[in-house]
Design a protein around this motif. Structure first.
Motif, mmCIF file in Angstrom:
data_model
loop_
_atom_site.group_PDB
_atom_site.id
_atom_site.type_symbol
_atom_site.label_atom_id
_atom_site.label_comp_id
_atom_site.label_asym_id
_atom_site.label_seq_id
_atom_site.Cartn_x
_atom_site.Cartn_y
_atom_site.Cartn_z
ATOM 1 N N ALA A 57 0.784 -1.097 -0.017
ATOM 2 C CA ALA A 57 -0.078 -0.180 -0.020
ATOM 3 C C ALA A 57 0.698 1.209 0.152
ATOM 4 N N GLN A 58 1.613 1.476 0.717
ATOM 5 C CA GLN A 58 2.547 2.512 1.011
ATOM 6 C C GLN A 58 3.887 2.375 1.209
ATOM 7 N N THR A 59 5.421 3.210 1.002
ATOM 8 C CA THR A 59 6.545 2.950 0.609
ATOM 9 C C THR A 59 6.703 2.311 2.388
ATOM 10 N N HIS A 60 6.322 3.130 3.538
ATOM 11 C CA HIS A 60 6.416 2.712 4.668
ATOM 12 C C HIS A 60 7.205 0.934 5.217
ATOM 13 N N ALA A 61 6.392 0.285 4.104
ATOM 14 C CA ALA A 61 6.472 -0.962 4.276
ATOM 15 C C ALA A 61 7.792 -1.701 3.881
ATOM 16 N N TYR A 62 8.530 -0.619 2.942
ATOM 17 C CA TYR A 62 9.866 -1.241 3.229
ATOM 18 C C TYR A 62 10.859 -1.087 3.976
ATOM 19 N N SER A 63 10.424 0.041 5.044
ATOM 20 C CA SER A 63 11.246 0.185 6.451
ATOM 21 C C SER A 63 11.143 -0.531 7.725
ATOM 22 N N VAL A 64 9.961 -1.555 7.300
ATOM 23 C CA VAL A 64 9.430 -2.300 7.896
ATOM 24 C C VAL A 64 10.178 -3.363 7.059
ATOM 25 N N CYS A 65 10.114 -3.790 6.111
ATOM 26 C CA CYS A 65 11.000 -4.749 6.044
ATOM 27 C C CYS A 65 13.064 -4.401 6.289
ATOM 28 N N GLU A 66 13.267 -3.529 6.241
ATOM 29 C CA GLU A 66 14.420 -3.167 6.492
ATOM 30 C C GLU A 66 14.556 -3.155 8.103
ATOM 31 N N ARG A 67 13.936 -2.537 8.769
ATOM 32 C CA ARG A 67 14.041 -2.834 9.917
ATOM 33 C C ARG A 67 13.782 -4.769 10.569
ATOM 34 N N GLU A 68 12.962 -5.179 10.098
ATOM 35 C CA GLU A 68 13.344 -6.694 10.797
ATOM 36 C C GLU A 68 14.381 -7.552 9.527
ATOM 37 N N ASN A 69 15.051 -7.045 9.117
ATOM 38 C CA ASN A 69 16.411 -7.818 7.981
ATOM 39 C C ASN A 69 15.966 -8.362 7.084
ATOM 40 N N LEU A 70 14.691 -8.354 6.156
ATOM 41 C CA LEU A 70 14.367 -9.006 5.446
ATOM 42 C C LEU A 70 14.204 -8.032 3.856
ATOM 43 N N VAL A 71 15.260 -10.276 2.965
ATOM 44 C CA VAL A 71 14.926 -8.388 1.458
ATOM 45 C C VAL A 71 13.127 -9.019 1.381
ATOM 46 N N PRO A 72 12.891 -7.922 0.372
ATOM 47 C CA PRO A 72 11.693 -8.455 -0.735
ATOM 48 C C PRO A 72 11.781 -8.477 -2.000
ATOM 49 N N GLU A 73 11.616 -9.945 -2.705
ATOM 50 C CA GLU A 73 12.288 -10.651 -3.661
ATOM 51 C C GLU A 73 10.362 -10.650 -3.900
ATOM 52 N N TYR A 74 9.260 -10.267 -3.271
ATOM 53 C CA TYR A 74 8.000 -10.403 -4.656
ATOM 54 C C TYR A 74 7.304 -9.267 -3.676
ATOM 55 N N VAL A 75 6.127 -9.165 -4.318
ATOM 56 C CA VAL A 75 4.995 -7.959 -4.357
ATOM 57 C C VAL A 75 3.796 -8.862 -4.766
ATOM 58 N N LEU A 76 2.703 -9.438 -4.054
ATOM 59 C CA LEU A 76 1.480 -10.149 -4.550
ATOM 60 C C LEU A 76 0.118 -9.439 -4.373
ATOM 61 N N LEU A 77 -0.314 -9.150 -5.527
ATOM 62 C CA LEU A 77 -1.027 -7.788 -5.320
ATOM 63 C C LEU A 77 -2.867 -9.009 -5.320
ATOM 64 N N THR A 78 -3.638 -8.421 -4.286
ATOM 65 C CA THR A 78 -5.214 -8.955 -4.602
ATOM 66 C C THR A 78 -5.764 -8.371 -6.181
ATOM 67 N N HIS A 79 -5.169 -6.519 -6.335
ATOM 68 C CA HIS A 79 -5.955 -6.150 -7.280
ATOM 69 C C HIS A 79 -5.204 -5.373 -7.048
ATOM 70 N N GLY A 80 -5.553 -4.537 -8.547
ATOM 71 C CA GLY A 80 -5.007 -2.752 -8.705
ATOM 72 C C GLY A 80 -5.469 -1.733 -8.233
#
Length: 201
Positions: A31-54
């Protein structure tokens, strides 16, 4: 599987960060770019984004993830709708970030990404190409099914009869699942079968 719920800042959908190995991650909606910061905080590399709809409130962060190498995927019938004039013209014109669809899924397709076994369930009604994702004991429903509610069907490509049939399709799944919705609070499939006022088993 670890599930991290990222609540929106202002109006947008929930995003969900999933990891099986504590290193790589799959997001359900972005939904928003701050999800990327959460990945960084959790030391996770986001490899895929699966959309339920657009819709814009579910894809607003996709530009950031796409730029940094994440692969964006969605239902095969939704892909042509995401960048359509109808979609970008919602509510007087909304911003759809620049990204590309890496892969599309068909109804019933099963795949494995980042160690997660994923089943795709086509659920039109909120949009013509909407899908839900069944992963382990979790069901990610986007704007198809909410706690004690269902998605709206008055936007472009929405269809009320299709939406009701899609929810019944989810209710027909065997067993119970944790339900992670596009908006508001989580629920369970059994609770919705028994209590959802919009669709009865």
């Amino acid at each position: 599987m670890k599930v991290i719920k990222v609540r929106p800042h202002g109006f947008a959908s929930n995003s969900y960060i999933l990891s099986a190995d504590g290193k790589s991650a799959v997001l359900i909606d972005c939904a928003q770019t701050h999800a990327y910061s959460v990945c960084e905080r959790e030391n996770l590399v986001p490899e895929y984004v699966l959309l339920t709809h657009g819709h814009f409130d579910h894809v607003g962060g996709c530009g950031k993830f796409f730029k940094d190498g994440a692969k964006i995927c969605c239902g095969e019938k939704e892909a042509p709708l995401i960048f359509s004039a109808e979609n970008s013209g919602l509510f007087g014109g909304v911003y759809i970030p620049e990204f590309e669809i890496y892969r599309t899924f068909s109804d019933g397709e099963e795949t494995e990404l980042c160690g997660l076994k994923i089943k795709v369930i086509e659920t039109p009604g909120h949009t013509a190409g909407g899908v839900c994702y069944l992963i382990g004991d979790c069901l990610f429903t986007g704007d198809t099914l909410f706690r004690l509610g269902v998605g709206r069907c008055d936007l472009p490509t929405g269809d009320g009869a299709q939406l009701i049939n899609s929810v019944k399709k989810l209710f027909a799944l065997k067993g119970d699942y944790k339900v992670y919705c596009g908006h508001d609070e989580d629920t369970t499939l059994e609770y919705e079968r028994e209590n959802n006022p919009y669709v009865k088993v």
